[in-house]
Design a protein around this motif. Structure first.
Motif, PDB file in Angstrom:
ATOM      1  N   ARG A  39       0.839  -1.200   0.000  1.00 27.47           N
ATOM      2  CA  ARG A  39       0.000   0.000   0.000  1.00 27.47           C
ATOM      3  C   ARG A  39       0.874   1.251   0.000  1.00 27.47           C
ATOM      4  N   ASP A  40       1.984   1.228   0.739  1.00 26.41           N
ATOM      5  CA  ASP A  40       2.894   2.377   0.700  1.00 26.41           C
ATOM      6  C   ASP A  40       3.405   2.591  -0.719  1.00 26.41           C
ATOM      7  N   GLU A  41       3.732   1.468  -1.393  1.00 22.51           N
ATOM      8  CA  GLU A  41       4.249   1.583  -2.749  1.00 22.51           C
ATOM      9  C   GLU A  41       3.193   2.159  -3.673  1.00 22.51           C
ATOM     10  N   ALA A  42       1.936   1.723  -3.495  1.00 18.58           N
ATOM     11  CA  ALA A  42       0.865   2.212  -4.357  1.00 18.58           C
ATOM     12  C   ALA A  42       0.638   3.701  -4.172  1.00 18.58           C
ATOM     13  N   ARG A  43       0.888   4.226  -2.964  1.00 21.00           N
ATOM     14  CA  ARG A  43       0.674   5.655  -2.717  1.00 21.00           C
ATOM     15  C   ARG A  43       1.797   6.509  -3.297  1.00 21.00           C
ATOM     16  N   ALA A  44       2.950   5.894  -3.606  1.00 18.68           N
ATOM     17  CA  ALA A  44       4.061   6.654  -4.164  1.00 18.68           C
ATOM     18  C   ALA A  44       3.737   7.012  -5.612  1.00 18.68           C
ATOM     19  N   GLN A  45       3.929   8.282  -5.955  1.00 14.85           N
ATOM     20  CA  GLN A  45       3.630   8.722  -7.310  1.00 14.85           C
ATOM     21  C   GLN A  45       4.644   8.134  -8.287  1.00 14.85           C
ATOM     22  N   SER A  46       4.166   7.477  -9.315  1.00 16.44           N
ATOM     23  CA  SER A  46       5.065   6.868 -10.300  1.00 16.44           C
ATOM     24  C   SER A  46       5.347   7.846 -11.420  1.00 16.44           C
ATOM     25  N   SER A  47       6.379   7.538 -12.168  1.00 17.12           N
ATOM     26  CA  SER A  47       6.691   8.317 -13.364  1.00 17.12           C
ATOM     27  C   SER A  47       5.994   7.680 -14.558  1.00 17.12           C
ATOM     28  N   VAL A  48       5.318   8.496 -15.336  1.00 15.15           N
ATOM     29  CA  VAL A  48       4.638   7.984 -16.515  1.00 15.15           C
ATOM     30  C   VAL A  48       5.667   7.501 -17.531  1.00 15.15           C
ATOM     31  N   GLY A  49       5.375   6.411 -18.175  1.00 20.32           N
ATOM     32  CA  GLY A  49       6.263   5.876 -19.214  1.00 20.32           C
ATOM     33  C   GLY A  49       7.118   4.768 -18.676  1.00 20.32           C
ATOM     34  N   THR A  50       8.084   5.094 -17.818  1.00 23.68           N
ATOM     35  CA  THR A  50       8.922   4.053 -17.230  1.00 23.68           C
ATOM     36  C   THR A  50       8.268   3.429 -16.015  1.00 23.68           C
ATOM     37  N   GLY A  51       7.329   4.167 -15.390  1.00 23.37           N
ATOM     38  CA  GLY A  51       6.668   3.665 -14.194  1.00 23.37           C
ATOM     39  C   GLY A  51       7.524   3.686 -12.951  1.00 23.37           C
ATOM     40  N   ALA A  52       8.708   4.299 -13.000  1.00 26.00           N
ATOM     41  CA  ALA A  52       9.641   4.267 -11.880  1.00 26.00           C
ATOM     42  C   ALA A  52       9.041   4.887 -10.623  1.00 26.00           C
ATOM     43  N   VAL A  53       9.389   4.322  -9.461  1.00 25.11           N
ATOM     44  CA  VAL A  53       8.970   4.856  -8.166  1.00 25.11           C
ATOM     45  C   VAL A  53      10.201   4.994  -7.279  1.00 25.11           C
ATOM     46  N   ASP A  54       9.985   5.600  -6.128  1.00 26.51           N
ATOM     47  CA  ASP A  54      11.128   5.872  -5.253  1.00 26.51           C
ATOM     48  C   ASP A  54      11.669   4.628  -4.584  1.00 26.51           C
ATOM     49  N   ARG A  55      10.782   3.678  -4.292  1.00 21.83           N
ATOM     50  CA  ARG A  55      11.203   2.479  -3.588  1.00 21.83           C
ATOM     51  C   ARG A  55      10.762   1.253  -4.362  1.00 21.83           C
ATOM     52  N   GLY A  56      11.575   0.210  -4.317  1.00 20.99           N
ATOM     53  CA  GLY A  56      11.189  -1.029  -4.975  1.00 20.99           C
ATOM     54  C   GLY A  56      11.323  -0.944  -6.489  1.00 20.99           C
ATOM     55  N   GLU A  57      10.699  -1.877  -7.170  1.00 22.66           N
ATOM     56  CA  GLU A  57      10.765  -1.963  -8.623  1.00 22.66           C
ATOM     57  C   GLU A  57       9.352  -2.070  -9.191  1.00 22.66           C
ATOM     58  N   ILE A  58       9.162  -1.526 -10.380  1.00 23.77           N
ATOM     59  CA  ILE A  58       7.911  -1.697 -11.082  1.00 23.77           C
ATOM     60  C   ILE A  58       7.900  -3.077 -11.727  1.00 23.77           C
ATOM     61  N   VAL A  59       6.880  -3.839 -11.437  1.00 19.45           N
ATOM     62  CA  VAL A  59       6.747  -5.188 -11.983  1.00 19.45           C
ATOM     63  C   VAL A  59       5.679  -5.154 -13.062  1.00 19.45           C
ATOM     64  N   VAL A  60       5.981  -5.744 -14.215  1.00 22.09           N
ATOM     65  CA  VAL A  60       5.023  -5.801 -15.304  1.00 22.09           C
ATOM     66  C   VAL A  60       4.774  -7.253 -15.674  1.00 22.09           C
ATOM     67  N   THR A  61       3.672  -7.482 -16.399  1.00 21.40           N
ATOM     68  CA  THR A  61       3.332  -8.826 -16.869  1.00 21.40           C
ATOM     69  C   THR A  61       3.283  -8.861 -18.389  1.00 21.40           C
TER      70      THR A  61
END
Length: 823
Positions: A39-61
């Motif tokens: 939930r903390d990760e979901a509240r972090a604003q992501s960057s459009v395009g790369t999806g990068a966030v401040d913590r962790g990694e963006i996981v795609v399928t």
């Protein structure tokens, strides 16, 4: 009871799932900590395009398994659900402002097109007899109707926009790309959200979601969304505001964790739109090669008609026929994931339906020329996908089978009014002065499609070394389409309009609405394949190259066909050949500065033979344009996704796309309006210059080298957000300010480029200012199209070639306030 009714009831009743008692149960003690991190990760604003966030990694399928976005050798744009909410990107139409490689055009939900890199479906009125080149998937379920793209996103966690052919990993073959929408899933840890927005134009929106355990092995989730807004146009004929928003959607999911190895999820959803929509405004006129007395100015003057405004951004329409855009869809999906041996076997069984109840004013002005135009459609679709994915050490693989069946039934009508005679019959014919000749002339349509598709597909990733991976894929596909089209025409006296009659009144009537009936079938096998090689230059820099040999299934024309001199449909035009696609792509995905800077770049070239293009037939009796094959099309360009996150206080992104998308060879294309409407040039005869009244028109035009419709040469999206720790009303959190902008250069809005329908480029700016508390509260004010940019989403040339130009203005400046809470 009809299964569609059951879905509506079940989806609504899912909102009544008794979570309260279940919330009191004790979950696995290891889960809350993990869920809180999520939930903390979901509240972090992501960057459009790369999806990068401040913590962790963006996981795609994207490759049907969970991976780091930066490890996937595919050009993919990632947009997080929280950024979708913050920017008001409530459907795919708004999503294009965040992903410049995506194009979305819609004159109403039925006539919508989603393209990637300028290719996907022909620009213009939709034809049910062809496939979409861009696949839309929601939780792995394929949505065959582009109309679904006009609905509000519902409880979305993440969207992935995949560019390029996606046939060896995805159920339905798609030549241009795929939009992979993932919703938030049921959780064994209680969680929920509530969001409400208000704004100008009487905008109201409510979103809510609730999830939690229903037992030791059962969890549920429900979500709903409602939005409503006044129209952005005023209809002079009725005084009503039109082009409104009115959307309601509900989604319910049950997760059964049968064992450590087996998860089963049942999902039900239902959505409905019911706005007064969809209208256009008068933009202007352009000279055609018709005689002057058959062009717009003379025709309007003959009936003492004047448009209420010649300034399109006065936003005044003049439409005297009924308007309706009732759009309903829903369905059920059963997804099972079973750990078998070293991999996972996934089964997705789904049924979806779509109901479309339209009414339009097809003459686009306030005269009773066409008084009724509606072709309601009903669709049922069934899909079954089986997929096995496994990690075998040096080899990863995905093997799949996909089955698809679609049934569409359309029963509609078009009726002419008392102003039709003078408008549609040549003034040289005395019958043009008799309003009774065409008044009450009615075409009753019966259109049917049965569409069957089946495929086997697979992709293998062989890690040749720790750095080098080769990835071949293959697909075997079978398609069959059976179509039926019938239009029965009667006049106000109940007479059947036929081609056998020589009665001058009947001849004039069938020149406006012509009867037609035909059946057609298309079937074909196709083999496609792709090969990707990727090399890990460093731990954070991945280079890849891809070649794909793909196809888009052939199709059938279900909007009427051109006729020969005896009125018989030209059956050679009843079907269109498959598109043959050769796709080349190279790219680099890189992260620098401790992964605070992400830069992804891709260069591509897609060559298409037998491109399925929309032709506009000059015969008034053909209700829609029809499809034909252009010899060769090419789309090539470069794309960049860049995000910079130096700290948790600040993030910025820039995404750009350059596209050179042209007809490489299309020698017998329909001519643009300025070269149409005159006497057809005889062999050796020189056509008149564009816009010459009573001129000589070429039978067809060579538009080789000209740009494809609907795609801008340059497109960008960019934005930034800064936040600062504060305490507000005793609550700790962050004050933030965000900006999102987008720019598109000019583009053609007609299948054959025309100076009359060239849409100017435009820039849009959106701002938000708000407060996010540490406890889950989010309160922000927003303004979209902040500088009130006046722009057109689309320009249109109505049938009949009178020189009338109408348009769909984009939204004006809107502003409002949103408050939300997550726990």
């Amino acid at each position: 009871m009809h299964p569609r009714t059951l879905i509506r009831i079940a989806a609504l009743l899912s909102c009544a799932i008794p979570f309260t008692s279940a919330f009191a149960q004790v979950a696995d003690p290891t889960e809350p900590e993990a869920a809180e991190s999520d939930r903390d990760e979901a509240r972090a604003q992501s960057s459009v395009g790369t999806g990068a966030v401040d913590r962790g990694e963006i996981v795609v399928t994207a490759r049907r398994r969970q991976e780091r976005s930066q490890d996937v050798p595919i050009a993919v744009s990632v947009v997080g659900g929280e950024h979708i909410d913050a920017t008001g990107s409530f459907n795919v139409g708004r999503l294009q402002q965040l992903t410049p490689t995506l194009q979305f055009y819609s004159s109403n939900p039925r006539n919508s097109a989603v393209n990637i890199r300028g290719i996907g479906v022909p620009f213009g009125l939709t034809n049910d007899g062809i496939e979409q080149g861009v696949g839309i998937y929601v939780d792995d379920v394929y949505y065959s109707r582009v109309a679904s793209a006009t609905f509000d996103f519902l409880d979305v966690a993440q969207i992935e926009v995949l560019r390029g052919p996606q046939g060896t990993l995805y159920g339905k073959n798609t030549t241009a790309g795929a939009i992979n929408i993932g919703t938030r899933q049921p959780s064994f840890t209680p969680e929920g959200s509530l969001e409400a927005s208000v704004g100008n134009l009487a905008f109201r929106q409510v979103k809510a979601a609730l999830s939690g355990p229903l037992g030791d092995t059962l969890a549920g989730r429900v979500a709903l969304s409602y939005s409503d807004r006044e129209g952005t146009l005023v209809n002079f004929a009725t005084g009503d505001d039109i082009n409104q928003q009115n959307n309601f959607g509900v989604r319910g999911q049950l997760l059964w964790k049968a064992s450590d190895a087996l998860d089963v999820t049942l999902a039900l959803d239902w959505s409905r739109q019911n706005p007064e929509c969809c209208g256009t405004v008068f933009v202007g006129t352009g000279r055609t090669q018709r005689p002057l007395d058959r062009q717009f100015a003379a025709l309007a003057a003959a009936q003492v008609y004047q448009v209420p405004s010649t300034a399109p951004f006065d936003r005044i329409a003049d439409l005297d026929a009924p308007l309706s855009a009732v759009n309903e869809l829903g369905g059920a999906a059963l997804k099972a994931k079973w750990q078998v041996g070293p991999g996972t076997l996934t089964s997705i069984t789904a049924w979806r339906y779509w109901d479309w109840l339209p009414a339009n004013d097809r003459d686009f002005i306030g005269l009773p020329i066409t008084t009724l135009s509606q072709n309601p459609s009903r669709q049922d679709q069934y899909t079954q996908e089986l997929r096995y994915s496994a990690d075998l050490g040096a080899v990863d693989l995905v093997l799949g089978a996909f089955g698809f069946y679609q049934e569409i039934r359309t029963e509609g009508s078009q009726a002419q009014g008392p102003a039709a005679s003078r408008w549609l019959i040549s003034p040289s014919n005395p019958l043009s002065n008799d309003p009774n000749v065409l008044d009450g002339l009615t075409a009753t349509n019966d259109i049917r499609l049965d569409n069957l598709s089946a495929a086997l597909f697979g992709q293998l990733s062989w890690h040749v070394t720790d750095r080098l991976t080769v990835q071949p894929g293959i697909r075997l596909n079978y398609d069959r389409k059976d179509g039926f089209y019938q239009s029965i025409v009667t006049n106000s006296d109940g007479q059947l309009i036929t081609f056998a009659s020589t009665d001058p009144r009947i001849v004039a009537q069938r020149g406006v609405l012509a009867p037609q009936s035909f059946e057609t079938t298309f079937s074909d096998w196709n083999l496609s394949y792709d090969f990707t090689a990727s090399y890990d230059l460093t731990g954070d820099v991945l280079a890849y190259a891809t070649y794909a040999k793909s196809f888009k299934s052939g199709g059938i024309n279900l909007n009427g066909l051109p006729s020969d001199s005896h009125g018989n449909p030209i059956l050679a035009a009843a079907s269109v050949a498959p598109e043959a696609v050769d796709h080349f792509e190279v790219g680099v995905k890189a992260q620098f500065l401790g992964r605070r800077l992400t830069a992804n770049i891709a260069a591509f070239r897609t060559d298409i033979s037998d491109y399925q293009a929309l032709l506009t037939n000059g015969q008034l009796g053909v209700l829609r344009g029809y499809l034909a094959n252009a010899e060769k099309v090419r789309s090539q360009g470069v794309e960049l996704d860049l995000s910079f996150r130096p700290s948790e206080r600040f993030n910025a992104y820039v995404n750009g796309a350059y596209a050179d998308a042209t007809y490489r060879r299309f020698t017998d294309a329909p001519c643009p309006p300025e070269l149409s409407g005159g006497t057809t040039a005889a062999p050796g005869q020189v056509p008149s210059p564009p816009g010459t009244p009573n001129g000589i028109s070429p039978a067809n035009c060579d538009i080789s080298g000209q740009r494809l419709p609907g795609i801008s040469e340059w497109a960008f999206s960019y934005g930034a957000e800064y936040n600062h720790p504060v305490t507000l009303l005793g609550a700790g959190g962050r004050l933030y300010f965000g900006y999102d902008g987008s720019y598109r250069s000019d583009f053609s809005s007609n299948p054959s480029p025309s100076s009359y329908t060239q849409v100017n480029g435009y820039l849009l700016s959106n701002f938000r200012l708000g407060f996010r508390s540490d406890s889950g509260l989010n309160l922000f004010a927003w303004v979209r199209n902040a500088f009130d940019q006046k722009y057109f989403e689309q320009l249109q040339i109505p049938s009949g070639n009178t020189g009338l130009i109408v348009g769909n203005p984009g939204d004006p400046r809107t502003f409002g306030l949103t408050t939300g809470f997550r726990f």
